[in-house]
Design a protein around this motif. Sequence first.
Motif, short mmCIF file in Angstrom:
data_model
loop_
_atom_site.label_atom_id
_atom_site.label_comp_id
_atom_site.label_asym_id
_atom_site.label_seq_id
_atom_site.Cartn_x
_atom_site.Cartn_y
_atom_site.Cartn_z
N LEU A 165 -47.48 23.41 5.42
CA LEU A 165 -46.67 24.62 5.61
C LEU A 165 -46.30 25.30 4.29
N PRO A 166 -46.05 24.57 3.18
CA PRO A 166 -45.72 25.27 1.93
C PRO A 166 -46.79 26.27 1.50
N GLU A 167 -48.06 25.92 1.64
CA GLU A 167 -49.13 26.84 1.25
C GLU A 167 -49.12 28.08 2.13
N ALA A 168 -48.87 27.91 3.42
CA ALA A 168 -48.80 29.06 4.33
C ALA A 168 -47.65 29.98 3.95
N LEU A 169 -46.52 29.39 3.56
CA LEU A 169 -45.37 30.20 3.14
C LEU A 169 -45.68 30.95 1.86
N ARG A 170 -46.35 30.30 0.92
CA ARG A 170 -46.68 30.97 -0.35
C ARG A 170 -47.66 32.11 -0.12
N ARG A 171 -48.62 31.90 0.77
CA ARG A 171 -49.58 32.97 1.05
C ARG A 171 -48.88 34.22 1.58
N GLU A 172 -47.81 34.02 2.34
CA GLU A 172 -47.07 35.16 2.91
C GLU A 172 -46.00 35.68 1.96
N GLY A 173 -45.91 35.07 0.78
CA GLY A 173 -44.93 35.54 -0.20
C GLY A 173 -43.49 35.22 0.17
N VAL A 174 -43.28 34.16 0.93
CA VAL A 174 -41.94 33.78 1.37
C VAL A 174 -41.44 32.64 0.49
N VAL A 175 -40.23 32.79 -0.01
CA VAL A 175 -39.63 31.78 -0.88
C VAL A 175 -38.87 30.77 -0.03
N PHE A 176 -39.17 29.49 -0.20
CA PHE A 176 -38.41 28.46 0.50
C PHE A 176 -37.79 27.51 -0.52
N THR A 177 -36.61 27.04 -0.20
CA THR A 177 -35.87 26.15 -1.11
C THR A 177 -35.78 24.73 -0.58
N ARG A 178 -36.11 24.55 0.67
CA ARG A 178 -36.02 23.21 1.26
C ARG A 178 -37.02 23.08 2.39
N LEU A 179 -37.72 21.98 2.41
CA LEU A 179 -38.62 21.64 3.51
C LEU A 179 -38.69 20.13 3.56
N ASN A 180 -37.96 19.54 4.49
CA ASN A 180 -37.92 18.08 4.55
C ASN A 180 -37.54 17.61 5.95
N PRO A 181 -37.94 16.39 6.28
CA PRO A 181 -37.55 15.85 7.59
C PRO A 181 -36.06 15.52 7.59
N VAL A 182 -35.41 15.70 8.73
CA VAL A 182 -33.99 15.37 8.87
C VAL A 182 -33.79 14.62 10.18
N ALA A 183 -32.67 13.92 10.25
CA ALA A 183 -32.33 13.23 11.49
C ALA A 183 -32.01 14.25 12.57
N PRO A 184 -32.48 14.05 13.79
CA PRO A 184 -32.19 14.99 14.87
C PRO A 184 -30.70 15.05 15.18
N GLN A 185 -30.22 16.24 15.52
CA GLN A 185 -28.87 16.41 16.02
C GLN A 185 -28.92 16.53 17.53
N LEU A 186 -27.76 16.36 18.16
CA LEU A 186 -27.73 16.48 19.61
C LEU A 186 -28.10 17.90 20.05
N GLU A 187 -27.80 18.89 19.20
CA GLU A 187 -28.21 20.27 19.51
C GLU A 187 -29.72 20.38 19.62
N ASP A 188 -30.44 19.66 18.75
CA ASP A 188 -31.91 19.68 18.80
C ASP A 188 -32.40 19.13 20.14
N VAL A 189 -31.78 18.04 20.57
CA VAL A 189 -32.18 17.44 21.85
C VAL A 189 -31.87 18.39 23.00
#
Length: 307
Positions: A274-298
């Motif tokens: 995904l980082p390469e796809a974001l760079r191709r579109e010229g979009v700046v991202f500061t964080r991309l990492n796995p996180v523990a699911p929240q109940l909202e996600d479920v």
Amino acid sequence: MISAQDLRRSFGEVEAVAGLSLTVAAGEIYGLVGPDGAGKTTTFRLLCGALRMDSGSVTIAGLDLHKHLDQARERIGYLSQRFSLYEDLTVLENLRFFAEVRGLPPADWRPRSREILEFVGLWEFGARLAGQLSGGMKQKLGLAIALVTRPSILLLDEPTTGVDPLTRQDFWQLIIRLAAEEHIAVLVSTPYMDEASRCHRVGFIRGGKLVVEGQPRNLRELLAGRIVELAGSPLDRLAAVARADRRVRWVQRFGERLHLLVEPGQGQAVLAELPEALRREGVVFTRLNPVAPQLEDVFIALSEGAL
């Protein structure tokens, strides 16, 4: 304390409750969550006998609801979504009215009124008209009235909707104390996942059916390894690029960040590519990492049929 088996109720062509079964033990707080129109309020009305079920069975504290309706209702304290008390009566007058309607003599309801109003923090407001209470105070008065007959079961239908976060916190402290100290069985519906996380068990209802239930921790584990957090700017473009990835099931905004639900086993591939796809579109991202699911996600995953 509550046992419902294969509950069904239709309104014309719409089956509002479609074979729902659940149990709630003494001292347990069971949270019922689901999207609007899922059948939560209809379930509550069936459990307290306000609606007649088309089929199924309910026992309340060991009493068959169909055969012993009045006796079963004596075990139940019910707080509905809407404030349904008399606004032109004072706090104490409301308590007296509902206590006497339920057959409590003055020797019982007078000391009980003070006890329960002190418990919910309203004793000093006993002479205030109910219509002059704040939204949170009205909900506390509703809870006090639900408790005036010393029920062994509480049915709370979205009891904190529309009240401020501090009042919600106070209200839940009362509920937790009632379950722990009085061993009251509590069935509560809520749109707030932080409240659902406080329950001993949570059941998710969709289309009148109980889709899944379990402890909040176990429900969060349903999405283990499948939630990726993405942050950067602008969020709408970040979301568009993420949605274009076929391995991403959905993208939801959580404040100033995004949560991505990835297909099972695809988390590492998304993190790598995904980082390469974001760079191709010229979009700046500061964080991309796995996180523990929240109940909202479920909740979102279940609402959208992704689980």
